[in-house]
Write a protein that holds these residues in place. Structure first.
Motif, PDB file in Angstrom:
ATOM      1  N   LEU A   3       0.838  -1.191   0.000  1.00  0.00           N
ATOM      2  CA  LEU A   3       0.000   0.000   0.000  1.00  0.00           C
ATOM      3  C   LEU A   3       0.867   1.233   0.000  1.00  0.00           C
ATOM      4  CD1 LEU A   3      -2.868  -0.676   2.462  1.00  0.00           C
ATOM      5  CD2 LEU A   3      -2.469  -1.493   0.174  1.00  0.00           C
ATOM      6  N   ASN A   4       0.493   2.190  -0.797  1.00  0.00           N
ATOM      7  CA  ASN A   4       1.271   3.412  -0.718  1.00  0.00           C
ATOM      8  C   ASN A   4       0.692   4.304   0.361  1.00  0.00           C
ATOM      9  OD1 ASN A   4      -0.604   5.253  -1.577  1.00  0.00           O
ATOM     10  ND2 ASN A   4       0.065   5.200  -3.693  1.00  0.00           N
ATOM     11  N   ARG A   5       1.365   5.391   0.603  1.00  0.00           N
ATOM     12  CA  ARG A   5       1.003   6.208   1.742  1.00  0.00           C
ATOM     13  C   ARG A   5      -0.403   6.753   1.646  1.00  0.00           C
ATOM     14  NH1 ARG A   5       5.696   9.363   0.608  1.00  0.00           N
ATOM     15  NH2 ARG A   5       4.322  11.135   0.733  1.00  0.00           N
ATOM     16  N   ARG A   6      -0.782   7.157   0.423  1.00  0.00           N
ATOM     17  CA  ARG A   6      -2.085   7.785   0.268  1.00  0.00           C
ATOM     18  C   ARG A   6      -3.182   6.784   0.573  1.00  0.00           C
ATOM     19  NH1 ARG A   6      -0.068  12.419   0.965  1.00  0.00           N
ATOM     20  NH2 ARG A   6       1.962  12.274   0.007  1.00  0.00           N
ATOM     21  N   ALA A  59      -6.247  11.553  -8.489  1.00  0.00           N
ATOM     22  CA  ALA A  59      -5.356  10.399  -8.342  1.00  0.00           C
ATOM     23  C   ALA A  59      -5.960   9.132  -8.934  1.00  0.00           C
ATOM     24  CB  ALA A  59      -5.032  10.185  -6.868  1.00  0.00           C
ATOM     25  N   SER A  67      -0.120   2.290  -9.539  1.00  0.00           N
ATOM     26  CA  SER A  67      -0.208   2.257  -8.081  1.00  0.00           C
ATOM     27  C   SER A  67      -1.536   2.864  -7.654  1.00  0.00           C
ATOM     28  CB  SER A  67       0.961   3.013  -7.452  1.00  0.00           C
ATOM     29  OG  SER A  67       0.971   4.326  -7.906  1.00  0.00           O
ATOM     30  N   ALA A  69      -3.671   4.564  -5.606  1.00  0.00           N
ATOM     31  CA  ALA A  69      -3.725   5.409  -4.425  1.00  0.00           C
ATOM     32  C   ALA A  69      -5.151   5.504  -3.909  1.00  0.00           C
ATOM     33  CB  ALA A  69      -3.193   6.791  -4.756  1.00  0.00           C
ATOM     34  N   SER A 143       7.644   1.013  -9.895  1.00  0.00           N
ATOM     35  CA  SER A 143       7.891   0.353  -8.614  1.00  0.00           C
ATOM     36  C   SER A 143       7.874  -1.167  -8.769  1.00  0.00           C
ATOM     37  CB  SER A 143       6.843   0.800  -7.602  1.00  0.00           C
ATOM     38  OG  SER A 143       5.553   0.636  -8.141  1.00  0.00           O
ATOM     39  N   SER A 146       9.844  -3.427  -6.427  1.00  0.00           N
ATOM     40  CA  SER A 146       9.354  -3.626  -5.068  1.00  0.00           C
ATOM     41  C   SER A 146       8.032  -4.391  -5.052  1.00  0.00           C
ATOM     42  CB  SER A 146       9.214  -2.282  -4.345  1.00  0.00           C
ATOM     43  OG  SER A 146       8.224  -1.497  -4.951  1.00  0.00           O
ATOM     44  N   ARG A 147       7.382  -4.490  -6.227  1.00  0.00           N
ATOM     45  CA  ARG A 147       6.121  -5.224  -6.261  1.00  0.00           C
ATOM     46  C   ARG A 147       6.330  -6.716  -6.484  1.00  0.00           C
ATOM     47  NH1 ARG A 147       1.875  -2.147  -9.692  1.00  0.00           N
ATOM     48  NH2 ARG A 147       1.349  -0.491  -8.272  1.00  0.00           N
ATOM     49  N   TRP A 405       8.342  12.293   5.205  1.00  0.00           N
ATOM     50  CA  TRP A 405       8.775  11.135   4.400  1.00  0.00           C
ATOM     51  C   TRP A 405      10.141  11.368   3.780  1.00  0.00           C
ATOM     52  CZ3 TRP A 405       6.434   6.849   5.458  1.00  0.00           C
ATOM     53  CH2 TRP A 405       5.145   6.928   5.998  1.00  0.00           C
ATOM     54  N   THR A 417       5.173   5.448  12.430  1.00  0.00           N
ATOM     55  CA  THR A 417       4.989   4.977  11.060  1.00  0.00           C
ATOM     56  C   THR A 417       3.672   4.227  11.004  1.00  0.00           C
ATOM     57  OG1 THR A 417       6.065   3.844   9.206  1.00  0.00           O
ATOM     58  CG2 THR A 417       6.170   2.750  11.321  1.00  0.00           C
ATOM     59  N   TYR A 418       3.286   3.771   9.827  1.00  0.00           N
ATOM     60  CA  TYR A 418       2.065   2.966   9.738  1.00  0.00           C
ATOM     61  C   TYR A 418       2.100   2.079   8.515  1.00  0.00           C
ATOM     62  CZ  TYR A 418       0.867   6.956   6.748  1.00  0.00           C
ATOM     63  OH  TYR A 418       0.893   7.950   5.816  1.00  0.00           O
ATOM     64  N   TRP A 419       1.513   0.911   8.644  1.00  0.00           N
ATOM     65  CA  TRP A 419       1.476  -0.059   7.548  1.00  0.00           C
ATOM     66  C   TRP A 419       0.090  -0.674   7.475  1.00  0.00           C
ATOM     67  CZ3 TRP A 419       5.264  -0.837   4.004  1.00  0.00           C
ATOM     68  CH2 TRP A 419       6.524  -0.300   4.308  1.00  0.00           C
ATOM     69  N   THR A 439      13.789  -0.629   3.028  1.00  0.00           N
ATOM     70  CA  THR A 439      12.998   0.228   3.907  1.00  0.00           C
ATOM     71  C   THR A 439      13.131  -0.233   5.351  1.00  0.00           C
ATOM     72  OG1 THR A 439      11.086  -1.133   3.406  1.00  0.00           O
ATOM     73  CG2 THR A 439      11.314   0.898   2.154  1.00  0.00           C
TER      74      THR A 439
END
Lengths: 519, 340
Positions: A3-6, A59, A67, A69, A143, A146-147, A405, A417-419, A439
């Motif tokens: 998940l991205n930040r948004r 977005a 990605s 968002a 990305s 990383s995916r 960030w 932080t958050y995930w 990361t």
């Protein structure tokens, strides 16, 4: 997609204001009386389900390999396109477009067999070539690395018409888990210009899409079983408040991932179900473990973990919509180490550990945070108040998102932080805990952990691997730089007539193909 | 948006100014030249505003490449996208490029790779509809209320209307909006709480427009009612009005035929000012009502540090405001016999 930040921003929408409510409210009823409603009665066919989901107009992403968002786009794509595997409750990876998979003994080569009878919405059968094209296309995105970590585009190949072979650079026992996040399948040779209209293989076909809103109709030929709903309409919402208002006014049937504030409002309403999906989001505090950080000494980190009042955090920051955690990331994993004793508040021990470590109590330490997710900054403030009782002075510094960030994340000594991808112990181990991970939020380099993780990943026997993964979690619990005090629930609201709603966190929350309407 | 609490716009209209001595032989040609001059001045103002915006977005922490990145993307990936978006070039250069595309209708490309013109083409008509309806409601309501109050200066009605207008003009749109939702959607259940878009992208039903339009109009009605009231009061002191009153004409007739025409320039100027306020307020109101308009795009673009999108939104709304201001000038010109 990690998940991205948004996306996470939306996921966490409203938690902050919930904290305020909780501060003046009494205890929270943690039982879920509405849950029973969902399993009653015989499923009925027909009807259109109107789902509201958060998203921002600028977005909007139509590309299944872009990605996402926006929660709204993610939902639409997940209904139209299929991934090779999907999340499950237990085991946490279930078959979808891939009906089965096997690996080589070294766990590097994986063969995925496609489901029989799987076709695209235009009627053509799904072939291994289509999957190879899709995965390579995904790998080619900005990305992509990383995916599909550890899998080079050239190592994605077709074998016959129904088998896809992936060769990982290293042993990876959890490769099928990766395949459920990123692997939307489109037809071989789909041009970028046609991607918005590319037929999928999923339970619903796209009828129209406009400005983030869409109508999807049932795919009668779906290989995955009978779908009951005639159609799903997805509506895009900019704010959780408007989303919740729309549901309460009966303009939509489901408010997806709307957050704790909405849940508090809706709890008084008999005609609204509050659906709680546990273990949806982690909001840990990061303590830098590298030399030079005031928290480099494991005793200091242990002291902080003992100084936090976890129950109070869950009650106040999450408004009670969450659960206490034990400093191990990946709580939603069926292989989560439940038997590691729960760490509880112990101020006396915290103080003595700080003394032993020679921690400077006269200094004030800065805890950096953002307001990306409402609740994050409030969590930091409450934490600072709590640890004060162990004589640790912490000042909360709120940074603007971009600065945070750019300057603090991956670098700061103490930050939040958050995930939202609360998939698995393995996900977090590879993403943020292994020494060389890109990361590594805590700057943690622990050879013992690395070795345990690698051995686990290279172990084929599930029982033996589970044992090794437990060890991975124990080391994390004892020594990592994370202070994971609790897990936030994901919260959906739904009209009383909606049944068969998804109950899983993460990607599981958008699986609406089993929903039906009891009207 | 800061609204002055005094009636700055309620100055004497053009009819009361003293420039009647040197009327040129061909007044309309002269007015045309003046008009072009005005247009040029306003365009220049818009250009300066856009440049300021580019710089302002530049000054915000972070940039578009960072803001639209996925967590876990490497620094190299972000640097690559930064180059792709041209963010490594100086802001003046990027602004120059963007401005040169403007005359051809090219508004650039968003940080997420979509042409800005496409991005705006969907919500722009919706915002115009919302703003236009709100302007119409504002015009009608403030004329009616202002006129009603002006009929009996100093009377009960006058005091009530003027007091009410002062009270609401300071109300922020979000307060009005939230209150309307609470009362009309949640308690009374008369109207929809949010605006949903149909397959064409427009609001799915007219009922969905009611609350957003009302929420947007209320503060502007307060503002314009005061202007109307003040302009009518000024005009009421003009000699020809006194004559009409002494002739024994009924008061509504005096108001409509003798007072109103003279007050029009001031009223037009007030309404034109409101256009900007309405479009600004729309950003807030659209969020509350989930209205599919430009507000959502603008809010998101600021978060994304997406200068072309921010500037694009400002350019199109700026063009609308410039247009309305010109229209107001024309009304003034017409009301004052061709003088600008």
């Amino acid at each position: 997609m990690e998940l991205n930040r948004r996306q996470l921003l939306w996921a966490g929408g409203g938690i902050g204001a919930a904290a305020l409510l909780a501060a003046c409210g009494s205890g929270v009823d943690t039982s879920s009386p509405d849950a029973a409603k969902n399993s009653s009665a015989k499923p009925k066919a027909g009807g259109t389900l109107r789902i509201g989901a958060l998203g921002r107009a600028n977005a909007i992403i139509r590309d299944p390999h872009g990605s996402q968002a926006n929660e709204s786009d993610y939902l639409i794509l997940s209904l139209v396109y299929d991934t090779l595997t999907i999340p499950g409750a237990k085991p946490n990876t279930l078959p979808r477009l891939a009906s089965s998979w096997t690996s080589s003994d070294d766990l590097k080569t994986w063969r995925f067999t496609l489901a029989k009878g799987a076709t695209f919405h235009d009627g053509t059968p799904v072939t291994a070539e289509d999957v190879v094209f899709s995965l390579r296309r995904l790998r080619g995105t900005p990305s992509g690395a990383s995916r599909l970590p550890g899998i080079k585009a050239g190592n994605i190949k077709a074998e016959g018409t129904d088998t896809v072979v992936l060769v990982s650079d290293y042993a990876n026992a959890e490769l099928p888990l990766l395949m459920r996040l990123t692997t939307f399948v489109v037809k071989k040779g789909t041009a970028d210009k046609e991607i918005e209209k590319a037929p999928g293989t999923g339970p619903f076909k796209l009828e129209w899409f406009r400005g983030g809103n869409a109508r999807l109709v049932r795919n009668d030929e779906w290989y995955g079983g009978k779908v009951l709903l005639d159609a799903i309409e997805v509506k895009i919402f900019e704010s959780p408040q408007a989303l919740s208002n729309a549901l309460l006014a009966g303009q939509i049937d489901v408010a997806s991932n709307v957050g704790a504030v909405a849940a508090r409002t809706a709890e008084k309403r008999k005609d609204v179900q509050v659906v709680r999906r546990p273990n949806d989001m982690a909001m840990p505090i990061v303590m830098r473990t590298a030399a030079g950080s005031p928290f480099a000494d494991p005793k200091v980190r242990e002291a902080l973990r003992l100084a936090v009042d976890r129950e109070a955090m869950v009650r106040q920051v999450l408004s009670g919509y969450g659960s206490v955690a034990n400093d191990i990331l990946g709580t939603g994993d069926p292989g989560y180490a439940e038997d590691v004793p729960q760490r509880a508040r112990d101020l006396a021990k915290a103080k003595s550990l700080l003394k032993e470590a020679g921690f400077e109590l006269s200094k004030t330490y800065e805890l950096m945070t953002t307001e990306d997710i409402p609740g994050l900054a409030e969590m930091a403030t409450l934490f600072a108040t709590q640890v004060r009782e162990a004589d640790i002075k912490i000042k909360v510094v709120k940074q603007e998102s971009g600065t945070f960030w750019d300057k603090t994340w991956l670098k700061g000594d103490l930050y939040t932080t958050y995930w939202g991808t609360n998939d698995s112990v393995v996900f977090f181990a590879s993403k943020v805990l292994v020494s060389e991970s890109g990361t590594n939020e805590t700057g943690w380099k622990n050879p013992e952990f690395d070795a345990a993780y690698r051995t686990a990943m290279a172990t084929k026997d599930p029982a033996a691997r589970a044992k090794l993964l437990r060890e991975v979690q124990q080391i994390q619990h004892d020594a990592s730089g994370y202070l994971l005090w609790g897990m936030a629930d994901g919260i959906d609201l739904a009209a009383a007539t909606v049944r068969g709603l998804p109950r899983l966190p993460g990607y599981g929350r958008v699986q609406f193909e089993r929903a039906w309407l009891n009207r | 948006m800061a609204e002055p609490l005094t009636d700055t716009a309620a100055q004497p209209g053009a009819g009361a100014t003293g420039g009647k001595t040197s009327v040129p032989s061909r007044p309309w040609l002269f007015a045309g030249v003046r008009l072009l001059g005005l247009l040029a001045r306003r365009s220049l103002l818009l250009a300066v505003l856009l440049a300021t915006l580019f710089v302002a977005v530049e000054l915000l922490p972070g940039d578009a490449a960072m803001a639209t990145s996925e967590r876990g993307e490497s620094a190299a990936d972000i640097a690559e996208r930064r180059a792709l978006l041209g963010l490594d070039r100086p802001v003046t250069e990027r602004f120059g490029d963007w401005m040169t595309g403007l005359p051809t209708g090219d508004l650039g490309t968003s940080a997420r790779g979509e042409p800005v013109a496409d991005l705006l083409s969907r919500p722009f008509p919706n915002t115009l509809l919302l703003g236009g309806l709100a302007l119409l409601v504002t015009l009608l309501a403030s004329l009616a209320l202002g006129g009603w109050a002006a009929l009996r200066p100093g009377g009960m009605t006058d005091r009530a209307v003027s007091g009410g207008a002062t009270a609401v003009l300071a109300l922020p749109e979000f307060v009005v909006g939230v209150a309307l939702v609470l009362v009309f959607a949640q308690w009374l259940e008369w109207l929809p709480a949010v605006t949903l878009a149909d397959s064409g992208g427009a609001p799915a039903s007219w009922q969905m427009l009611v609350l957003p339009v009302v929420a947007l109009s209320i503060p502007q009605i307060g503002w314009n009612t005061r202007i109307v009231r003040a302009a009518l009061a000024d005009e009421a002191e003009a000699p020809h009005v006194e004559t009409a009153v002494l002739d024994g004409l009924p008061s509504h007739r005096v108001l409509l035929h003798h007072v109103l025409p003279g007050a029009l320039p001031a009223i037009a100027a007030g309404l034109a000012t409101s256009t900007g306020m309405l479009l600004g307020g729309a950003v807030v109101v659209e969020t509350i009502f989930n209205y599919p308009g430009l507000g959502a795009v603008l809010a998101g673009a600021v978060t994304d540090r997406d200068s072309p999108v921010v500037a694009g939104v400002v350019a199109v709304t700026g063009a609308v405001i410039t247009g309305v201001l010109l229209l107001a000038d024309l009304v003034r010109a017409w009301a004052s016999g061709g003088r600008l």
